[in-house]
Design an enzyme around this catalytic site. Structure first.
Site, PDB file in Angstrom:
ATOM      1  N   ASP A 313       0.844  -1.199   0.000  1.00  0.00           N
ATOM      2  CA  ASP A 313       0.000   0.000   0.000  1.00  0.00           C
ATOM      3  C   ASP A 313       0.880   1.249   0.000  1.00  0.00           C
ATOM      4  O   ASP A 313       0.582   2.251   0.656  1.00  0.00           O
ATOM      5  CB  ASP A 313      -0.965   0.012   1.190  1.00  0.00           C
ATOM      6  CG  ASP A 313      -2.052   1.086   1.062  1.00  0.00           C
ATOM      7  OD1 ASP A 313      -2.273   1.575  -0.057  1.00  0.00           O
ATOM      8  OD2 ASP A 313      -2.667   1.435   2.085  1.00  0.00           O
ATOM      9  N   HIS A 317       3.704  10.692   0.691  1.00  0.00           N
ATOM     10  CA  HIS A 317       3.346  12.107   0.840  1.00  0.00           C
ATOM     11  C   HIS A 317       4.627  12.845   1.197  1.00  0.00           C
ATOM     12  O   HIS A 317       5.575  12.238   1.720  1.00  0.00           O
ATOM     13  CB  HIS A 317       2.330  12.310   1.964  1.00  0.00           C
ATOM     14  CG  HIS A 317       1.039  11.575   1.762  1.00  0.00           C
ATOM     15  ND1 HIS A 317       0.051  12.041   0.921  1.00  0.00           N
ATOM     16  CD2 HIS A 317       0.572  10.418   2.285  1.00  0.00           C
ATOM     17  CE1 HIS A 317      -0.971  11.200   0.935  1.00  0.00           C
ATOM     18  NE2 HIS A 317      -0.682  10.207   1.754  1.00  0.00           N
TER      19      HIS A 317
END
Length: 448
Positions: A313, A317
């Protein structure tokens, strides 16, 4: 043009439930021969003596977010696939919540075009479902696309599929493998409002698994499984994070015959809620990292085959974004470069065998998604390989992190093992901490 031939000598080959010493002959893109001993027949054969290192099939990561198009300040298909091959991941399946979203055939093909020009690893993409795009879903050719991704909780744009009638229609109408993110939005919203009333927006990170709770996960995943059973849909539940959910899955059916399968992610096997104090928002994921008991039960379900696949996953960011207060800090983190070595660290701690790692990270994704000629070390299969020196310690630091975002939840962790070589389609793309300037990735194909 003459086909390039590579001979890997003195390998410990991890494949199909056993480890054996032998050699691997690669001709062009494919494995030509696997045997106890192979001799180079001509002088132009490239011989690589790996001196007892372990050779795994290239890892297939069935869930990544590489952020292109639209979110390229966080990562690109080029930057994140480069990090992936450094971690022994040779194939990835990328998610549709980019900007624009991959919810039309046109946008899907645009992503394939980007990957064809820039990806270091093999690639496919999930097509995204919404409350209003069933007509587009029905145009997707299941032989050319990994599957359909539905967000039943925690999404961006209009990708939250929360209309029960639409959801049932999708389950009934498509022959695509349906992968789901399961968290109940109503439960999360109620929990979040209660915590904002108590703390304002600067909620302590330790509250994250209380807000995105076990119950929120279980309500959603149990409903999805009930719907799959009712409609006969082929369902794959992404990133299972709770002990309670593990009871929803079975190990009594061979994987190739299962209609309902499950995945667990590296972070849910590594971290627990005890780590929030030190790591804070850097380990803020959806679903949340939960208790040590949840982690233990996930390990049990993985090892007894109720959980079928290990994935990352991977969702980068920027550090600036992650350092915001709780309600503003996005969920997700970068993991592809460190996933395989993290699992081999668990092997060093006697939690899992190398054979089981190969099963869950290489063989099973290939079986589950019916990927053609990948996931195994076999003659006739693509030469996707990860070579690992399991006794060569190194420490993750800013200088060796390859993610575009420049940070890792594993920063300052010392791993006992390292990836020394990665082959993609017979081409050496990574060697000893250096990604070579060759993009050998191909579009994955499916035997459906």
């Amino acid at each position: 043009m003459k086909v390039k031939t590579v001979l890997i000598k003195n390998a410990k080959i991890v494949n199909e439930g056993r480890i054996f010493e032998g050699d691997i002959l690669i001709e062009g893109e494919f494995i030509k021969e696997v045997a106890d001993s192979i001799s180079a027949k001509t002088s132009d054969v490239v011989v690589i003596d790996v001196e007892g290192s372990y050779v795994f099939p290239g890892v297939i990561d069935d869930q990544v977010h590489f952020r292109e198009p639209g979110l390229t300040h966080k990562g690109t298909i080029a930057s994140e696939s480069k990090a992936a091959v450094a971690g022994g991941i040779t194939s990835f399946i990328e998610m549709p919540n980019t900007s624009p979203q991959t919810t039309t055939i046109e946008k899907l093909e645009e992503k394939f075009e980007i990957a064809a020009n820039t990806s270091y690893a093999n690639y496919s993409f999930m097509f995204g479902g919404t409350n209003t795009n069933l007509d587009e879903i029905l145009k997707v050719d299941s032989k050319n696309v990994a599957g359909l991704k539905l967000f039943l909780g925690s999404s961006t744009g209009d990708m939250l599929v929360d209309n029960t009638e639409v959801l049932e229609n999708i389950f009934k109408s498509t022959d695509l493998l349906i992968s789901v993110h399961c968290e109940d939005e109503a439960t999360i919203k109620q929990n979040l409002e209660a915590h904002i009333q108590k703390y304002g927006n600067d909620i302590p990170m330790a509250c994250h698994p209380i807000i995105r709770s076990e119950e929120a996960c279980y309500i959603s995943s149990s409903k999805a499984i009930e719907l799959a059973k009712k409609t006969g849909a082929r369902l794959h539940v992404f990133h299972v994070s709770t002990a309670k959910e593990t009871k929803l899955f079975t190990n009594k059916i061979p994987l190739k015959d299962k209609k309902i399968t499950a995945e667990v992610c590296i972070h849910h096997l590594w971290f627990s809620d005890e780590d929030y104090e030190k790591k804070g928002t850097l380990i803020k994921w959806n679903p949340a990292v939960k208790t040590a008991n949840d982690r233990e039960e996930l390990w049990k379900a993985l090892l007894d085959d109720r959980i079928d696949v290990i994935a990352t996953d991977h969702a980068p960011h920027t550090l600036e974004e992650k350092q915001n207060i709780y309600t503003d800090a996005p969920s997700g983190g970068p993991l592809v470069q460190h996933a395989l070595v993290a699992m081999i660290e668990a092997y060093h701690k006697d939690k899992i065998s190398l054979e089981k790692i190969a099963e869950k990270m290489c063989h099973n994704p290939a079986i589950l998604f019916q990927i053609e000629k990948r996931g195994y070390i076999k003659p006739g299969y693509y030469a996707d390989l990860a070579i690992v020196d399991i006794n060569s310690p190194w420490t993750v630091n800013k200088d060796n992190i390859l993610y575009k975002c420049g940070w890792s939840p594993f920063e300052n962790v010392s791993f006992k093992s390292r990836i020394t070589h990665t082959f993609v389609n017979g081409t050496l793309v990574y060697k000893n901490f250096k990604v070579l300037n060759v993009k050998a990735g191909k579009r994955l194909t499916f035997d459906r």
